[in-house]
Scaffold this motif. Sequence first.
Motif, PDB file in Angstrom:
ATOM      1  N   ILE A  15      -8.385  -0.676  -4.635  1.00  0.00           N
ATOM      2  CA  ILE A  15      -6.843  -0.644  -4.476  1.00  0.00           C
ATOM      3  C   ILE A  15      -6.643   0.937  -4.012  1.00  0.00           C
ATOM      4  N   GLY A  16      -7.700   1.755  -4.560  1.00  0.00           N
ATOM      5  CA  GLY A  16      -7.408   3.434  -3.933  1.00  0.00           C
ATOM      6  C   GLY A  16      -7.262   3.322  -2.610  1.00  0.00           C
ATOM      7  N   GLN A  17      -8.172   2.717  -1.895  1.00  0.00           N
ATOM      8  CA  GLN A  17      -8.274   2.971  -0.443  1.00  0.00           C
ATOM      9  C   GLN A  17      -6.992   2.721   0.405  1.00  0.00           C
ATOM     10  N   LEU A  18      -6.255   1.637  -0.266  1.00  0.00           N
ATOM     11  CA  LEU A  18      -4.773   1.306   0.132  1.00  0.00           C
ATOM     12  C   LEU A  18      -3.867   2.771   0.520  1.00  0.00           C
ATOM     13  N   ARG A  19      -4.069   3.625  -0.064  1.00  0.00           N
ATOM     14  CA  ARG A  19      -3.287   4.917  -0.342  1.00  0.00           C
ATOM     15  C   ARG A  19      -3.186   5.261   1.022  1.00  0.00           C
ATOM     16  N   SER A  20      -4.341   5.446   1.689  1.00  0.00           N
ATOM     17  CA  SER A  20      -4.493   5.910   3.032  1.00  0.00           C
ATOM     18  C   SER A  20      -4.420   5.015   4.407  1.00  0.00           C
ATOM     19  N   MET A  21      -4.098   3.877   3.950  1.00  0.00           N
ATOM     20  CA  MET A  21      -3.896   2.908   5.087  1.00  0.00           C
ATOM     21  C   MET A  21      -2.383   2.800   5.428  1.00  0.00           C
ATOM     22  N   PRO A  22      -2.582   2.468   6.798  1.00  0.00           N
ATOM     23  CA  PRO A  22      -1.157   2.151   7.513  1.00  0.00           C
ATOM     24  C   PRO A  22      -0.406   0.922   7.117  1.00  0.00           C
ATOM     25  N   VAL A  23      -0.150   0.648   5.944  1.00  0.00           N
ATOM     26  CA  VAL A  23       0.598  -0.697   5.608  1.00  0.00           C
ATOM     27  C   VAL A  23       1.600  -0.454   4.594  1.00  0.00           C
ATOM     28  N   ASP A  24       2.579  -1.558   4.554  1.00  0.00           N
ATOM     29  CA  ASP A  24       3.656  -1.512   3.751  1.00  0.00           C
ATOM     30  C   ASP A  24       3.471  -2.569   2.764  1.00  0.00           C
ATOM     31  N   THR A  25       2.811  -3.747   2.910  1.00  0.00           N
ATOM     32  CA  THR A  25       2.804  -4.838   2.014  1.00  0.00           C
ATOM     33  C   THR A  25       1.638  -5.238   1.710  1.00  0.00           C
ATOM     34  N   LEU A  26       1.275  -5.645   0.328  1.00  0.00           N
ATOM     35  CA  LEU A  26       0.124  -6.333  -0.095  1.00  0.00           C
ATOM     36  C   LEU A  26       0.332  -7.765  -0.264  1.00  0.00           C
ATOM     37  N   LYS A  27      -0.627  -8.557   0.025  1.00  0.00           N
ATOM     38  CA  LYS A  27      -0.641  -9.949  -0.245  1.00  0.00           C
ATOM     39  C   LYS A  27      -1.600 -10.422  -0.891  1.00  0.00           C
ATOM     40  N   ILE A  28      -1.498 -10.802  -2.144  1.00  0.00           N
ATOM     41  CA  ILE A  28      -2.550 -10.947  -3.090  1.00  0.00           C
ATOM     42  C   ILE A  28      -2.969 -12.440  -3.083  1.00  0.00           C
ATOM     43  N   ASP A  29      -4.449 -12.577  -2.499  1.00  0.00           N
ATOM     44  CA  ASP A  29      -4.948 -13.854  -2.143  1.00  0.00           C
ATOM     45  C   ASP A  29      -4.610 -14.912  -3.193  1.00  0.00           C
ATOM     46  N   ARG A  30      -4.562 -16.234  -2.901  1.00  0.00           N
ATOM     47  CA  ARG A  30      -4.158 -17.281  -3.470  1.00  0.00           C
ATOM     48  C   ARG A  30      -5.001 -17.590  -4.552  1.00  0.00           C
ATOM     49  N   SER A  31      -6.471 -17.328  -4.402  1.00  0.00           N
ATOM     50  CA  SER A  31      -7.369 -17.346  -5.275  1.00  0.00           C
ATOM     51  C   SER A  31      -7.297 -16.970  -6.664  1.00  0.00           C
TER      52      SER A  31
END
Length: 297
Positions: free
Chosen positions: A192-208
Amino acid sequence: RAKASGRGRAELFDEALRAQLVERSELQAAIAAGLAGGEMRLVYQPVHDVGSGAVIGYEALIRWDRPGHGTVPPDLFIGAAEASRLICDLDRWVLAEATAQLAAWRSAPGPARPGEPTVAVNISGRHLVDSRVVADVAAALEASGLPAELLVLEVTETVLVDDPTAYDHLATLRATGVGIAIDDFGTGYTSIGQLRSMPVDTLKIDRSFIASDEPSHRTLVGMMIHAAHAFGLTVVAEGVEEPCQLEALRAESCDQVQGYLMSRPVPPAQAGAAGSDGVRRVRAQEAVPAGGHPQVN
Ligand code: C2E
Ligand code: MG
Ligand code: MG
Ligand code: MG
């Protein structure tokens, strides 16, 4: 004797491999012909705001009406397309179709209005590393007249972590105003920490994770939501099928939900009726139809 049977096995293996390669290239030829021949279509699955139940967007999902085979789901042909450049042609077609569809659903052209529904398109990792991806997205927006803010690109986490080119392309795309969502989050190795530096706006949590009854998965989902919020990301839960799952997600402050509980992916005529301007504000928990869901898969 042992030698002979060993060679026999090797020949059998060669034969099986050869058959597989032939099958794959036949499938690729059929996909290419199907794309050119108008056999592909998109279905749209609404994504709802957890608080209001409003439709905040649609995910475009490809279907192939292959003569003699019925409707082929993407899991049965995207892989073959990804093994060649075909996936870029397919992605380009989806981009053009989905942006044109949302533009047609809009009540008026012009800049995006606050809260106006978006359309999300799945972009393959193979396409994302291709230098043409930025121009392909721009071309679809240009042709449809859709504001960049109303398009979301869904990419899987693995491609972002593995490839600096993909990362650069996403950052460029995002700078043009397009939204970026990480799809199937939790199935790869991104922390999750890596997300901070990624060019993204939204996280879609996998249905599993959503479907699981395991208490540890429940805890994990809560942690993903809280961390994503701390980084300023919007969280979508995929594959919500049960009212109890929706309630648990609501309790964890999940922002948005997508799943059979609210709606299956539906053909454009039905999706458009759900109100592209968020006009029809169904509360998510009331949206469970008594008579079952429309079935298009
Ligand atoms: P995805 O992007 O994670 O899409 C969500 C998948 O979950 C869709 O399957 C959707 O129909 C399904 N789904 C949604 N809600 C529920 C639910 O409540 N329960 C269950 N069991 N499933 C649910 P679909 O349409 O078969 O697509 C599968 C995958 O194929 C997609 O996963 C995506 O990775 C890929 N795909 C689909 N369309 C495209 C496309 O146009 N281009 C590319 N490159 N990939 C695509
Ligand atoms: Mg997706
Ligand atoms: Mg997904
Ligand atoms: Mg998926």
